[in-house]
Design a protein around this motif. Sequence first.
Motif, PDB file in Angstrom:
ATOM      1  N   LEU A 219       0.860  -1.183   0.000  1.00 46.05           N
ATOM      2  CA  LEU A 219       0.000   0.000   0.000  1.00 46.05           C
ATOM      3  C   LEU A 219       0.895   1.232   0.000  1.00 46.05           C
ATOM      4  O   LEU A 219       1.800   1.336   0.826  1.00 46.05           O
ATOM      5  N   ASP A 220       0.626   2.158  -0.894  1.00 48.44           N
ATOM      6  CA  ASP A 220       1.442   3.363  -0.998  1.00 48.44           C
ATOM      7  C   ASP A 220       0.538   4.589  -1.008  1.00 48.44           C
ATOM      8  O   ASP A 220      -0.196   4.835  -1.962  1.00 48.44           O
ATOM      9  N   SER A 221       0.562   5.324   0.112  1.00 49.15           N
ATOM     10  CA  SER A 221      -0.185   6.583   0.250  1.00 49.15           C
ATOM     11  C   SER A 221      -1.664   6.411  -0.093  1.00 49.15           C
ATOM     12  O   SER A 221      -2.253   7.215  -0.831  1.00 49.15           O
ATOM     13  N   VAL A 222      -2.277   5.381   0.447  1.00 47.98           N
ATOM     14  CA  VAL A 222      -3.677   5.078   0.135  1.00 47.98           C
ATOM     15  C   VAL A 222      -4.602   6.006   0.923  1.00 47.98           C
ATOM     16  O   VAL A 222      -4.461   6.184   2.133  1.00 47.98           O
ATOM     17  N   ARG A 223      -5.569   6.564   0.192  1.00 53.42           N
ATOM     18  CA  ARG A 223      -6.560   7.453   0.799  1.00 53.42           C
ATOM     19  C   ARG A 223      -7.969   7.055   0.372  1.00 53.42           C
ATOM     20  O   ARG A 223      -8.198   6.651  -0.766  1.00 53.42           O
TER      21      ARG A 223
END
Length: 321
Positions: free
Chosen positions: A22-26
């Motif tokens: 997960l990378d910078s999940v918003r």
Amino acid sequence: MSTTDPTSTASPSAQDGPAIVLDSVRKHYGSTKAVDGISVTVARGEFFGLLGPNGAGKTTLIEIMEGLRKADSGSVSVLGRAPWPRDVGLLPRVGVQTQASAFFVRLTAREHLRTVAALYGAGHAAAERALTSVRLTDHGDVRVEDLSGGQRQRLAVAAALVHDPELIFLDEPTAALDPQARRDLWQVLRDLKGAGRTIVYTTHHLDEAEALCDRVAIIVAGRLAALDTPARMVAAGSPTTRLLVPAGRLTLEAARGIPGVREVALEGDTIVLETLDSGPVLAHVDALAGLQGVRTRTASLEDVYLELIGNATEPASTEAS
């Protein structure tokens, strides 16, 4: 508290890269930031705990990983693939156990698993393996509606395993179980980890997370508040030791007079002494009242968790978790 991502502490199988990235999940719902910029890597073979209070964003984050929800921004990789748009190629590789698992209650446990296995194109042998893996073989011919709560929870885990997935999501599998049923399921989960499964696990039992998980992520108000091994989190937490002395053995005044005691409190029928150096304090307690019935309590993952939750400055979202 560390929020680094030391995958070297896990037990990866060293094949095909991480299980989850997960990378910078918003994910926002109007003004509510359910998931607010979370970055996490889960290694293959890792038992990964996802902790947080109700409304912290855990459920939304898991549903994004499972491909049930679309992230507003950031990138998501599960077993090397994007779970959204819904990737049917991932379904046979992922197992899911939810808090409210659905059962064919009029079937026996064995029949239930055979039915679930058939949905994945697996045969009766797969159902038997799953039944054995959760130690329900002796109850295979019992109707699901007649199983105990703990047995049903194990059956729910078996249903998530029946198609031999690489990655398993377990959402509070020990909720509402009695202490013995919880411990029985703990061993089932340890066996799964020993078999090389990757497990993403949510629980409100902090002792459970401390005992089972390679690493835990603590989510507060949609953000990653801490990420590390339970041991490292505890070591970085409070160095205070609490000595619990039966109230009839020692007075508050005498306890306050012991060198090295920082705080004294009466909690029910127990006097609690807080100290940074338990050895000399225990020696003084021994001289004053003896050590029979005296207990010591060092910092735990629960202490770390409660401190992080208590220090949170943002209100939690309204998402049910």
